[in-house]
Design a protein around this motif. Structure first.
Motif, PDB file in Angstrom:
ATOM      1  N   GLN A   5       0.854  -1.178   0.024  1.00  0.00           N
ATOM      2  CA  GLN A   5      -0.164  -0.077   0.033  1.00  0.00           C
ATOM      3  C   GLN A   5       0.822   1.317   0.150  1.00  0.00           C
ATOM      4  O   GLN A   5       0.667   2.288  -0.660  1.00  0.00           O
ATOM      5  CB  GLN A   5      -0.859   0.166   1.128  1.00  0.00           C
ATOM      6  N   LEU A   6       1.950   1.317   0.854  1.00  0.00           N
ATOM      7  CA  LEU A   6       2.729   2.309   0.955  1.00  0.00           C
ATOM      8  C   LEU A   6       3.496   2.399  -0.561  1.00  0.00           C
ATOM      9  O   LEU A   6       3.723   3.782  -0.772  1.00  0.00           O
ATOM     10  CB  LEU A   6       3.678   2.215   2.009  1.00  0.00           C
ATOM     11  N   GLU A   7       3.933   1.405  -1.061  1.00  0.00           N
ATOM     12  CA  GLU A   7       4.454   1.449  -2.336  1.00  0.00           C
ATOM     13  C   GLU A   7       3.566   2.057  -3.455  1.00  0.00           C
ATOM     14  O   GLU A   7       4.043   3.026  -4.373  1.00  0.00           O
ATOM     15  CB  GLU A   7       4.877   0.073  -2.886  1.00  0.00           C
ATOM     16  N   LYS A   8       2.378   1.750  -3.423  1.00  0.00           N
ATOM     17  CA  LYS A   8       1.471   2.226  -4.311  1.00  0.00           C
ATOM     18  C   LYS A   8       1.277   3.946  -4.080  1.00  0.00           C
ATOM     19  O   LYS A   8       1.173   4.790  -5.264  1.00  0.00           O
ATOM     20  CB  LYS A   8       0.129   1.708  -4.115  1.00  0.00           C
ATOM     21  N   ILE A   9       1.204   4.477  -2.734  1.00  0.00           N
ATOM     22  CA  ILE A   9       1.078   5.645  -2.423  1.00  0.00           C
ATOM     23  C   ILE A   9       2.386   6.586  -3.126  1.00  0.00           C
ATOM     24  O   ILE A   9       2.380   7.459  -3.729  1.00  0.00           O
ATOM     25  CB  ILE A   9       1.198   5.933  -0.966  1.00  0.00           C
ATOM     26  N   VAL A  10       3.608   5.855  -2.914  1.00  0.00           N
ATOM     27  CA  VAL A  10       4.677   6.434  -3.435  1.00  0.00           C
ATOM     28  C   VAL A  10       4.924   6.614  -5.020  1.00  0.00           C
ATOM     29  O   VAL A  10       5.083   7.635  -5.543  1.00  0.00           O
ATOM     30  CB  VAL A  10       6.140   5.906  -2.890  1.00  0.00           C
ATOM     31  N   VAL A  11       4.411   5.457  -5.707  1.00  0.00           N
ATOM     32  CA  VAL A  11       4.159   5.659  -7.023  1.00  0.00           C
ATOM     33  C   VAL A  11       3.197   6.619  -7.353  1.00  0.00           C
ATOM     34  O   VAL A  11       3.509   7.318  -8.329  1.00  0.00           O
ATOM     35  CB  VAL A  11       3.704   4.287  -7.434  1.00  0.00           C
ATOM     36  N   SER A  25       8.030  14.276   2.849  1.00  0.00           N
ATOM     37  CA  SER A  25       7.334  15.389   3.502  1.00  0.00           C
ATOM     38  C   SER A  25       5.954  15.011   3.306  1.00  0.00           C
ATOM     39  O   SER A  25       5.303  15.127   4.615  1.00  0.00           O
ATOM     40  CB  SER A  25       7.491  16.640   3.037  1.00  0.00           C
ATOM     41  N   ALA A  26       5.369  14.459   2.313  1.00  0.00           N
ATOM     42  CA  ALA A  26       3.930  14.389   2.132  1.00  0.00           C
ATOM     43  C   ALA A  26       3.606  12.978   2.977  1.00  0.00           C
ATOM     44  O   ALA A  26       2.532  12.859   3.726  1.00  0.00           O
ATOM     45  CB  ALA A  26       3.418  13.895   0.889  1.00  0.00           C
ATOM     46  N   LEU A  27       4.510  12.127   3.112  1.00  0.00           N
ATOM     47  CA  LEU A  27       4.128  10.650   3.745  1.00  0.00           C
ATOM     48  C   LEU A  27       4.042  11.070   5.098  1.00  0.00           C
ATOM     49  O   LEU A  27       3.312  10.758   6.152  1.00  0.00           O
ATOM     50  CB  LEU A  27       5.243   9.711   3.622  1.00  0.00           C
ATOM     51  N   THR A  30       0.844  12.870   6.255  1.00  0.00           N
ATOM     52  CA  THR A  30      -0.236  12.178   6.459  1.00  0.00           C
ATOM     53  C   THR A  30      -0.149  11.207   7.343  1.00  0.00           C
ATOM     54  O   THR A  30      -1.039  10.338   7.305  1.00  0.00           O
ATOM     55  CB  THR A  30      -0.412  11.597   4.949  1.00  0.00           C
ATOM     56  N   GLY A  31       1.103  11.019   8.043  1.00  0.00           N
ATOM     57  CA  GLY A  31       0.925  10.014   9.218  1.00  0.00           C
ATOM     58  C   GLY A  31       1.525   8.654   8.732  1.00  0.00           C
ATOM     59  O   GLY A  31       1.461   7.893   9.521  1.00  0.00           O
ATOM     60  N   HIS A  32       2.073   8.667   7.504  1.00  0.00           N
ATOM     61  CA  HIS A  32       2.528   7.302   7.212  1.00  0.00           C
ATOM     62  C   HIS A  32       4.009   7.110   7.473  1.00  0.00           C
ATOM     63  O   HIS A  32       4.712   7.915   7.560  1.00  0.00           O
ATOM     64  CB  HIS A  32       2.677   7.039   5.615  1.00  0.00           C
ATOM     65  N   LYS A  33       4.001   5.780   8.083  1.00  0.00           N
ATOM     66  CA  LYS A  33       5.586   5.213   8.489  1.00  0.00           C
ATOM     67  C   LYS A  33       6.066   3.977   7.759  1.00  0.00           C
ATOM     68  O   LYS A  33       5.257   3.264   7.502  1.00  0.00           O
ATOM     69  CB  LYS A  33       5.532   5.342   9.885  1.00  0.00           C
ATOM     70  N   PRO A  34       7.239   4.200   7.360  1.00  0.00           N
ATOM     71  CA  PRO A  34       8.315   5.157   7.455  1.00  0.00           C
ATOM     72  C   PRO A  34       7.999   6.248   6.485  1.00  0.00           C
ATOM     73  O   PRO A  34       7.370   5.930   5.496  1.00  0.00           O
ATOM     74  CB  PRO A  34       9.556   4.235   7.154  1.00  0.00           C
ATOM     75  N   SER A  35       8.620   7.298   6.681  1.00  0.00           N
ATOM     76  CA  SER A  35       8.541   8.674   5.912  1.00  0.00           C
ATOM     77  C   SER A  35       9.647   9.289   5.803  1.00  0.00           C
ATOM     78  O   SER A  35       9.835  10.298   5.135  1.00  0.00           O
ATOM     79  CB  SER A  35       7.457   9.424   6.566  1.00  0.00           C
ATOM     80  N   SER A  36      10.896   8.857   5.956  1.00  0.00           N
ATOM     81  CA  SER A  36      12.177   9.538   5.873  1.00  0.00           C
ATOM     82  C   SER A  36      12.586   9.395   4.521  1.00  0.00           C
ATOM     83  O   SER A  36      12.176   8.648   3.688  1.00  0.00           O
ATOM     84  CB  SER A  36      13.214   8.875   6.901  1.00  0.00           C
ATOM     85  N   LEU A  37      13.489  10.347   4.072  1.00  0.00           N
ATOM     86  CA  LEU A  37      13.963  10.521   2.667  1.00  0.00           C
ATOM     87  C   LEU A  37      14.526   9.191   2.222  1.00  0.00           C
ATOM     88  O   LEU A  37      14.441   8.924   1.294  1.00  0.00           O
ATOM     89  CB  LEU A  37      14.715  11.863   2.653  1.00  0.00           C
ATOM     90  N   TYR A  39      14.316   6.222   3.447  1.00  0.00           N
ATOM     91  CA  TYR A  39      13.137   5.234   2.991  1.00  0.00           C
ATOM     92  C   TYR A  39      12.649   5.427   1.616  1.00  0.00           C
ATOM     93  O   TYR A  39      12.638   4.414   0.718  1.00  0.00           O
ATOM     94  CB  TYR A  39      12.084   5.289   4.211  1.00  0.00           C
ATOM     95  N   VAL A  40      12.351   6.572   0.948  1.00  0.00           N
ATOM     96  CA  VAL A  40      11.933   6.828  -0.097  1.00  0.00           C
ATOM     97  C   VAL A  40      12.835   6.586  -1.212  1.00  0.00           C
ATOM     98  O   VAL A  40      12.322   5.955  -2.243  1.00  0.00           O
ATOM     99  CB  VAL A  40      11.418   8.402  -0.085  1.00  0.00           C
ATOM    100  N   GLU A  41      13.918   6.903  -0.923  1.00  0.00           N
ATOM    101  CA  GLU A  41      15.240   6.889  -1.998  1.00  0.00           C
ATOM    102  C   GLU A  41      15.229   5.446  -2.194  1.00  0.00           C
ATOM    103  O   GLU A  41      15.466   4.773  -3.200  1.00  0.00           O
ATOM    104  CB  GLU A  41      16.327   7.404  -1.399  1.00  0.00           C
ATOM    105  N   LYS A  42      15.402   4.628  -0.912  1.00  0.00           N
ATOM    106  CA  LYS A  42      15.394   3.168  -1.059  1.00  0.00           C
ATOM    107  C   LYS A  42      14.149   2.398  -1.787  1.00  0.00           C
ATOM    108  O   LYS A  42      14.456   1.478  -2.564  1.00  0.00           O
ATOM    109  CB  LYS A  42      15.550   2.422   0.479  1.00  0.00           C
TER     110      LYS A  42
END
Length: 71
Positions: A5-11, A25-27, A30-37, A39-42
């Protein structure tokens, strides 16, 4: 929230044209975890490997094409 689900949100954010920093920042907002830069890069690196994409543009094109073919 499960990883898929988190992958879909990022996509979805990527397809909206958001940068990695904006996605993190958006993650967080909206309270999603993990939300660090990091994590997004990975996650994006994993998505590129999963779809055999050579660049961010290529990844976007592949995902868009797959979504188009599903509909």
């Amino acid at each position: 929230m499960n990883p898929e689900q988190l992958e879909k949100i990022v996509v979805d954010y990527l397809l909206e044209g958001m940068s990695q920093q904006e996605i993190a920042s958006a993650l967080k907002e909206t309270g999603h975890k993990p939300s660090s830069l990091s994590y997004v890069e990975k996650l994006i690196k994993e998505l590129k490997a999963k779809h055999n994409a050579k660049s961010m543009f290529h990844l976007g094109a592949i995902i868009t094409l797959k979504r188009y073919l599903k509909s």
